[in-house]
Design an enzyme around this catalytic site. Structure first.
Site, PDB file in Angstrom:
ATOM      1  N   GLY A   1      47.153  43.168  37.541  1.00 17.57           N
ATOM      2  CA  GLY A   1      48.213  42.332  38.254  1.00 17.57           C
ATOM      3  C   GLY A   1      49.388  43.235  38.658  1.00 17.57           C
ATOM      4  O   GLY A   1      50.578  42.766  38.742  1.00 17.57           O
TER       5      GLY A   1
ATOM      6  N   SER B   1      43.785  44.694  40.014  1.00 14.83           N
ATOM      7  CA  SER B   1      44.271  44.821  41.354  1.00 14.83           C
ATOM      8  C   SER B   1      43.341  45.178  42.569  1.00 14.83           C
ATOM      9  O   SER B   1      43.653  45.904  43.490  1.00 14.83           O
ATOM     10  CB  SER B   1      45.455  45.691  41.388  1.00 14.83           C
TER      11      SER B   1
ATOM     12  N   HIS C   1      38.798  39.750  27.237  1.00 14.42           N
ATOM     13  CA  HIS C   1      39.853  40.126  28.149  1.00 14.42           C
ATOM     14  C   HIS C   1      40.937  40.582  27.661  1.00 14.42           C
ATOM     15  O   HIS C   1      41.518  40.223  26.403  1.00 14.42           O
ATOM     16  CB  HIS C   1      40.033  38.902  29.072  1.00 14.42           C
TER      17      HIS C   1
ATOM     18  N   GLY D   1      41.282  39.506  39.701  1.00  8.45           N
ATOM     19  CA  GLY D   1      42.128  38.170  39.200  1.00  8.45           C
ATOM     20  C   GLY D   1      43.012  37.467  40.307  1.00  8.45           C
ATOM     21  O   GLY D   1      42.511  36.522  41.013  1.00  8.45           O
ATOM     22  N   GLY D   2      44.253  38.103  40.613  1.00  8.60           N
ATOM     23  CA  GLY D   2      44.923  37.522  41.650  1.00  8.60           C
ATOM     24  C   GLY D   2      44.301  37.343  43.022  1.00  8.60           C
ATOM     25  O   GLY D   2      44.575  36.002  43.389  1.00  8.60           O
TER      26      GLY D   2
ATOM     27  N   GLU E   1      38.324  47.214  32.656  1.00  7.45           N
ATOM     28  CA  GLU E   1      39.866  47.067  33.562  1.00  7.45           C
ATOM     29  C   GLU E   1      40.793  47.669  32.829  1.00  7.45           C
ATOM     30  O   GLU E   1      41.094  47.382  31.581  1.00  7.45           O
ATOM     31  CB  GLU E   1      40.072  45.368  33.126  1.00  7.45           C
TER      32      GLU E   1
ATOM     33  N   ASN F   1      38.211  35.736  38.351  1.00  7.87           N
ATOM     34  CA  ASN F   1      38.734  35.054  37.158  1.00  7.87           C
ATOM     35  C   ASN F   1      40.318  34.564  37.558  1.00  7.87           C
ATOM     36  O   ASN F   1      41.104  35.152  37.827  1.00  7.87           O
ATOM     37  CB  ASN F   1      39.167  36.469  36.291  1.00  7.87           C
ATOM     38  N   TRP F   2      40.187  33.208  37.553  1.00  6.81           N
ATOM     39  CA  TRP F   2      41.403  32.439  37.806  1.00  6.81           C
ATOM     40  C   TRP F   2      42.310  32.551  36.798  1.00  6.81           C
ATOM     41  O   TRP F   2      43.483  32.223  36.962  1.00  6.81           O
ATOM     42  CB  TRP F   2      40.829  30.995  38.240  1.00  6.81           C
ATOM     43  N   LYS F   3      42.074  32.910  35.654  1.00  7.88           N
ATOM     44  CA  LYS F   3      43.236  32.991  34.594  1.00  7.88           C
ATOM     45  C   LYS F   3      43.641  31.576  34.376  1.00  7.88           C
ATOM     46  O   LYS F   3      42.989  30.480  34.797  1.00  7.88           O
ATOM     47  CB  LYS F   3      44.007  33.885  34.719  1.00  7.88           C
TER      48      LYS F   3
ATOM     49  N   GLU G   1      43.905  40.123  28.123  1.00  3.54           N
ATOM     50  CA  GLU G   1      44.912  39.267  27.885  1.00  3.54           C
ATOM     51  C   GLU G   1      44.720  38.681  26.472  1.00  3.54           C
ATOM     52  O   GLU G   1      45.780  38.146  25.996  1.00  3.54           O
ATOM     53  CB  GLU G   1      45.097  38.371  29.217  1.00  3.54           C
TER      54      GLU G   1
HETATM   55  P1  13P Z   1      44.100  41.391  38.973  1.00  2.00           P
HETATM   56  O1  13P Z   1      43.287  41.520  39.778  1.00  2.00           O
HETATM   57  O2  13P Z   1      45.205  40.280  39.175  1.00  2.00           O
HETATM   58  O3  13P Z   1      44.673  42.591  38.723  1.00  2.00           O
HETATM   59  O4  13P Z   1      43.376  40.824  37.535  1.00  2.00           O
HETATM   60  C1  13P Z   1      42.440  41.792  37.034  1.00  2.00           C
HETATM   61  C2  13P Z   1      41.872  40.708  35.898  1.00  2.00           C
HETATM   62  O5  13P Z   1      42.419  40.811  34.973  1.00  2.00           O
HETATM   63  C3  13P Z   1      40.442  40.244  36.312  1.00  2.00           C
HETATM   64  O6  13P Z   1      40.065  39.930  34.846  1.00  2.00           O
END
Ligand code: 13P
Length: 255
Positions: free
Chosen positions: A177, A217, A99, A238-239, A171, A9-11, A101
């Site tokens: 993050g 993470s 998600h 994510g990251g 999640e 997930n590149w966000k 967020e």
């Molecule tokens: P991180 O891997 O950066 O913690 O993000 C997880 C995430 O929200 C994937 O959708």
């Protein structure tokens, strides 16, 4: 047999040009990975989907495309929104829905997630439905009640055949993050609970076939321990999905 899914997930990161470079690097790094054993998805921002789709097709990378969101109506006067049908026309396979967020920052609620799940299926997309508890809910031991509510709402009125193909990502918000992950045991316990919630809704057969991911993470260093848990069928990353070497190392760690 549930095929492991590693989805990046590149966000809100990467222009289409930056995304091209990243996908080329990932494509080369995972060239030897058997797609029957692990399915690898990238979920770029909307603006990069077309470019990345063309690149995947042209270079025959074993990558599938996901989107990060979509609107809850099929079409119409919804300025600035993107429909499920538009995503399907770009060969998008997965769409991340609910998600944290989007829920926490943009105020998306359970009913909207449920509508989106139905509209996604209507267009032929597979939803990756996210759930998870905040830090304070975690401290108050409300993880189970939170994810149960989210999953029951997201899947309400969705038929068993569709649920079978759905993906759920657990999640924990406090792990996103932050560099802090749920321990493999803790993640397994909650993910197994989610499977039991689905089982109560649509039966053990369907619940046993669907894929449940962990996100929060995930890195190359912890992926194997998390993914080797019996109910965890992959990761929503994510990251670490923004770095080709790290993301590819996660993919290789689970094969
Ligand atoms: P991180 O891997 O950066 O913690 O993000 C997880 C995430 O929200 C994937 O959708």
């Amino acid at each position: 047999m549930r095929v492991t899914l590693i989805a990046g997930n590149w966000k809100m990161n990467n222009t289409h040009l930056e995304g091209m470079r990243l996908v080329q690097q990932i494509g080369h790094e995972i060239a030897d990975v058997n797609p029957q054993k692990v399915e690898v998805a990238v979920c770029p921002p909307f603006t990069a989907l077309r470019t990345i789709q063309t690149l995947i097709d042209a270079d025959r990378y074993d990558l599938v495309l996901g989107a990060q969101n979509m609107y809850l109506a099929e079409e119409g006067a919804f300025t600035g929104e993107i429909s499920a049908g538009m995503l399907k026309a770009l060969n998008v396979t997965y769409v991340i829905l609910g998600h944290s967020e989007r829920r926490e920052i943009l105020g998306e609620n359970d009913d909207e997630v449920n509508l989106k799940v139905k509209v996604a299926y209507g267009a032929g997309l597979t939803p990756i439905i996210c759930c998870g508890e905040t830090e304070s809910e975690h401290a108050a031991e409300e993880t189970r009640s939170k994810v149960e509510r989210q999953i029951q709402a997201a899947l309400a009125g969705v038929g068993p055949d569709r649920v079978r193909s759905a993906v759920i990502a657990y999640e924990p918000i406090w792990a996103i993050g932050t560099g802090q992950t749920a321990t493999p045991k803790e993640a397994q316990t909650t993910v197994a609970y989610i499977r039991s919630v689905v089982s109560d809704m649509v039966g053990a057969d369907v619940a046993g076939a669907m894929r449940l991911l962990y996100g929060g993470s995930v890195k190359a260093g912890n992926a194997k321990a998390l993914m080797s848990q019996p109910d965890i069928d992959g990761a929503l990353v994510g990251g670490a999905s923004l770095e080709a070497a790290e993301f590819s190392a996660i993919v290789k760690a689970v094969t």
